[in-house]
Design a protein around this motif. Structure first.
Motif, PDB file in Angstrom:
ATOM      1  N   ILE A  16       0.836  -1.209   0.000  1.00 43.55           N
ATOM      2  CA  ILE A  16       0.000   0.000   0.000  1.00 43.55           C
ATOM      3  C   ILE A  16       0.863   1.248   0.000  1.00 43.55           C
ATOM      4  O   ILE A  16       0.605   2.203  -0.749  1.00 43.55           O
ATOM      5  CB  ILE A  16      -0.961  -0.022   1.209  1.00 43.55           C
ATOM      6  N   ILE A  17       1.901   1.258   0.822  1.00 41.88           N
ATOM      7  CA  ILE A  17       2.802   2.419   0.845  1.00 41.88           C
ATOM      8  C   ILE A  17       3.512   2.565  -0.494  1.00 41.88           C
ATOM      9  O   ILE A  17       3.679   3.674  -1.005  1.00 41.88           O
ATOM     10  CB  ILE A  17       3.819   2.292   1.996  1.00 41.88           C
ATOM     11  N   GLY A  18       3.939   1.456  -1.074  1.00 42.52           N
ATOM     12  CA  GLY A  18       4.631   1.504  -2.357  1.00 42.52           C
ATOM     13  C   GLY A  18       3.770   2.027  -3.492  1.00 42.52           C
ATOM     14  O   GLY A  18       4.256   2.701  -4.394  1.00 42.52           O
ATOM     15  N   VAL A  19       2.485   1.736  -3.452  1.00 40.65           N
ATOM     16  CA  VAL A  19       1.581   2.194  -4.510  1.00 40.65           C
ATOM     17  C   VAL A  19       1.208   3.659  -4.319  1.00 40.65           C
ATOM     18  O   VAL A  19       1.164   4.432  -5.282  1.00 40.65           O
ATOM     19  CB  VAL A  19       0.310   1.312  -4.547  1.00 40.65           C
ATOM     20  N   THR A  20       0.963   4.064  -3.083  1.00 36.45           N
ATOM     21  CA  THR A  20       0.447   5.416  -2.846  1.00 36.45           C
ATOM     22  C   THR A  20       1.541   6.481  -2.782  1.00 36.45           C
ATOM     23  O   THR A  20       1.317   7.606  -3.231  1.00 36.45           O
ATOM     24  CB  THR A  20      -0.378   5.466  -1.551  1.00 36.45           C
ATOM     25  N   ALA A  21       2.696   6.169  -2.220  1.00 33.33           N
ATOM     26  CA  ALA A  21       3.742   7.182  -2.059  1.00 33.33           C
ATOM     27  C   ALA A  21       4.503   7.359  -3.372  1.00 33.33           C
ATOM     28  O   ALA A  21       4.843   6.384  -4.047  1.00 33.33           O
ATOM     29  CB  ALA A  21       4.699   6.775  -0.953  1.00 33.33           C
ATOM     30  N   ASP A  22       4.768   8.589  -3.695  1.00 34.13           N
ATOM     31  CA  ASP A  22       5.479   8.892  -4.936  1.00 34.13           C
ATOM     32  C   ASP A  22       6.967   8.598  -4.777  1.00 34.13           C
ATOM     33  O   ASP A  22       7.598   9.069  -3.832  1.00 34.13           O
ATOM     34  CB  ASP A  22       5.275  10.368  -5.280  1.00 34.13           C
ATOM     35  N   GLY A  23       7.514   7.798  -5.661  1.00 38.12           N
ATOM     36  CA  GLY A  23       8.932   7.486  -5.639  1.00 38.12           C
ATOM     37  C   GLY A  23       9.308   6.312  -4.755  1.00 38.12           C
ATOM     38  O   GLY A  23      10.483   6.023  -4.573  1.00 38.12           O
ATOM     39  N   LEU A  24       8.328   5.625  -4.174  1.00 36.32           N
ATOM     40  CA  LEU A  24       8.618   4.479  -3.309  1.00 36.32           C
ATOM     41  C   LEU A  24       8.071   3.180  -3.906  1.00 36.32           C
ATOM     42  O   LEU A  24       7.595   2.302  -3.193  1.00 36.32           O
ATOM     43  CB  LEU A  24       8.039   4.702  -1.911  1.00 36.32           C
ATOM     44  N   LEU A  25       8.166   3.074  -5.208  1.00 36.40           N
ATOM     45  CA  LEU A  25       7.667   1.878  -5.886  1.00 36.40           C
ATOM     46  C   LEU A  25       8.447   0.627  -5.488  1.00 36.40           C
ATOM     47  O   LEU A  25       7.905  -0.476  -5.507  1.00 36.40           O
ATOM     48  CB  LEU A  25       7.731   2.072  -7.406  1.00 36.40           C
ATOM     49  N   PHE A  26       9.696   0.805  -5.059  1.00 38.60           N
ATOM     50  CA  PHE A  26      10.490  -0.343  -4.648  1.00 38.60           C
ATOM     51  C   PHE A  26       9.869  -1.034  -3.430  1.00 38.60           C
ATOM     52  O   PHE A  26      10.048  -2.241  -3.241  1.00 38.60           O
ATOM     53  CB  PHE A  26      11.943   0.062  -4.358  1.00 38.60           C
ATOM     54  N   LEU A  27       9.102  -0.293  -2.614  1.00 38.02           N
ATOM     55  CA  LEU A  27       8.425  -0.922  -1.478  1.00 38.02           C
ATOM     56  C   LEU A  27       7.352  -1.895  -1.938  1.00 38.02           C
ATOM     57  O   LEU A  27       7.096  -2.898  -1.278  1.00 38.02           O
ATOM     58  CB  LEU A  27       7.821   0.142  -0.561  1.00 38.02           C
ATOM     59  N   LEU A  28       6.736  -1.608  -3.060  1.00 42.89           N
ATOM     60  CA  LEU A  28       5.764  -2.542  -3.624  1.00 42.89           C
ATOM     61  C   LEU A  28       6.435  -3.858  -3.981  1.00 42.89           C
ATOM     62  O   LEU A  28       5.912  -4.936  -3.676  1.00 42.89           O
ATOM     63  CB  LEU A  28       5.087  -1.929  -4.851  1.00 42.89           C
ATOM     64  N   PHE A  29       7.595  -3.778  -4.601  1.00 48.58           N
ATOM     65  CA  PHE A  29       8.314  -5.001  -4.980  1.00 48.58           C
ATOM     66  C   PHE A  29       8.811  -5.766  -3.754  1.00 48.58           C
ATOM     67  O   PHE A  29       8.791  -6.998  -3.734  1.00 48.58           O
ATOM     68  CB  PHE A  29       9.465  -4.667  -5.922  1.00 48.58           C
ATOM     69  N   ILE A  30       9.217  -5.046  -2.722  1.00 48.27           N
ATOM     70  CA  ILE A  30       9.618  -5.712  -1.473  1.00 48.27           C
ATOM     71  C   ILE A  30       8.397  -6.379  -0.837  1.00 48.27           C
ATOM     72  O   ILE A  30       8.488  -7.500  -0.328  1.00 48.27           O
ATOM     73  CB  ILE A  30      10.272  -4.695  -0.515  1.00 48.27           C
ATOM     74  N   GLY A  31       7.256  -5.713  -0.884  1.00 45.64           N
ATOM     75  CA  GLY A  31       6.029  -6.304  -0.360  1.00 45.64           C
ATOM     76  C   GLY A  31       5.624  -7.559  -1.104  1.00 45.64           C
ATOM     77  O   GLY A  31       5.186  -8.536  -0.501  1.00 45.64           O
ATOM     78  N   ILE A  32       5.794  -7.553  -2.417  1.00 46.76           N
ATOM     79  CA  ILE A  32       5.500  -8.751  -3.215  1.00 46.76           C
ATOM     80  C   ILE A  32       6.454  -9.887  -2.842  1.00 46.76           C
ATOM     81  O   ILE A  32       6.038 -11.034  -2.710  1.00 46.76           O
ATOM     82  CB  ILE A  32       5.572  -8.423  -4.720  1.00 46.76           C
ATOM     83  N   ALA A  33       7.721  -9.563  -2.647  1.00 48.64           N
ATOM     84  CA  ALA A  33       8.701 -10.582  -2.259  1.00 48.64           C
ATOM     85  C   ALA A  33       8.374 -11.161  -0.885  1.00 48.64           C
ATOM     86  O   ALA A  33       8.479 -12.376  -0.669  1.00 48.64           O
ATOM     87  CB  ALA A  33      10.106  -9.987  -2.267  1.00 48.64           C
ATOM     88  N   VAL A  34       7.960 -10.325   0.046  1.00 44.13           N
ATOM     89  CA  VAL A  34       7.582 -10.804   1.387  1.00 44.13           C
ATOM     90  C   VAL A  34       6.338 -11.679   1.293  1.00 44.13           C
ATOM     91  O   VAL A  34       6.241 -12.714   1.973  1.00 44.13           O
ATOM     92  CB  VAL A  34       7.357  -9.609   2.342  1.00 44.13           C
ATOM     93  N   PHE A  35       5.388 -11.304   0.434  1.00 45.69           N
ATOM     94  CA  PHE A  35       4.183 -12.107   0.255  1.00 45.69           C
ATOM     95  C   PHE A  35       4.514 -13.489  -0.305  1.00 45.69           C
ATOM     96  O   PHE A  35       3.993 -14.500   0.161  1.00 45.69           O
ATOM     97  CB  PHE A  35       3.208 -11.367  -0.671  1.00 45.69           C
ATOM     98  N   VAL A  36       5.391 -13.531  -1.297  1.00 46.16           N
ATOM     99  CA  VAL A  36       5.806 -14.821  -1.872  1.00 46.16           C
ATOM    100  C   VAL A  36       6.539 -15.660  -0.823  1.00 46.16           C
ATOM    101  O   VAL A  36       6.329 -16.877  -0.727  1.00 46.16           O
ATOM    102  CB  VAL A  36       6.678 -14.594  -3.128  1.00 46.16           C
ATOM    103  N   ALA A  37       7.371 -15.015  -0.011  1.00 47.30           N
ATOM    104  CA  ALA A  37       8.070 -15.739   1.052  1.00 47.30           C
ATOM    105  C   ALA A  37       7.083 -16.300   2.077  1.00 47.30           C
ATOM    106  O   ALA A  37       7.246 -17.427   2.553  1.00 47.30           O
ATOM    107  CB  ALA A  37       9.077 -14.826   1.732  1.00 47.30           C
TER     108      ALA A  37
END
Length: 57
Positions: A16-37
């Motif tokens: 959610i933070i990765g999608v909403t905050a400007d310039g923090l798209l890398f948090l979305l990818f970290i969130g996806i990695a944590v979800f897969v883990a």
């Protein structure tokens, strides 16, 4: 089970933070990695339990 739920919540918050905050798209990818883990952890944990059970007689 608590670890799995914690990982899922962390993944959702990071996503959610990765999608909403400007310039923090890398948090979305970290969130996806944590979800897969978390999913991998849950599959391995449930798979190991069912493999060690004795058959019903």
């Amino acid at each position: 089970m608590a670890l799995f739920l914690t990982l899922i919540i962390v993944a959702m918050v990071l996503g959610i933070i990765g999608v909403t905050a400007d310039g923090l798209l890398f948090l979305l990818f970290i969130g996806i990695a944590v979800f897969v883990a978390a999913l991998t952890y849950a599959v391995k944990r449930t798979g190991l339990r069912s493999a060690h059970r004795r058959p019903v007689r």
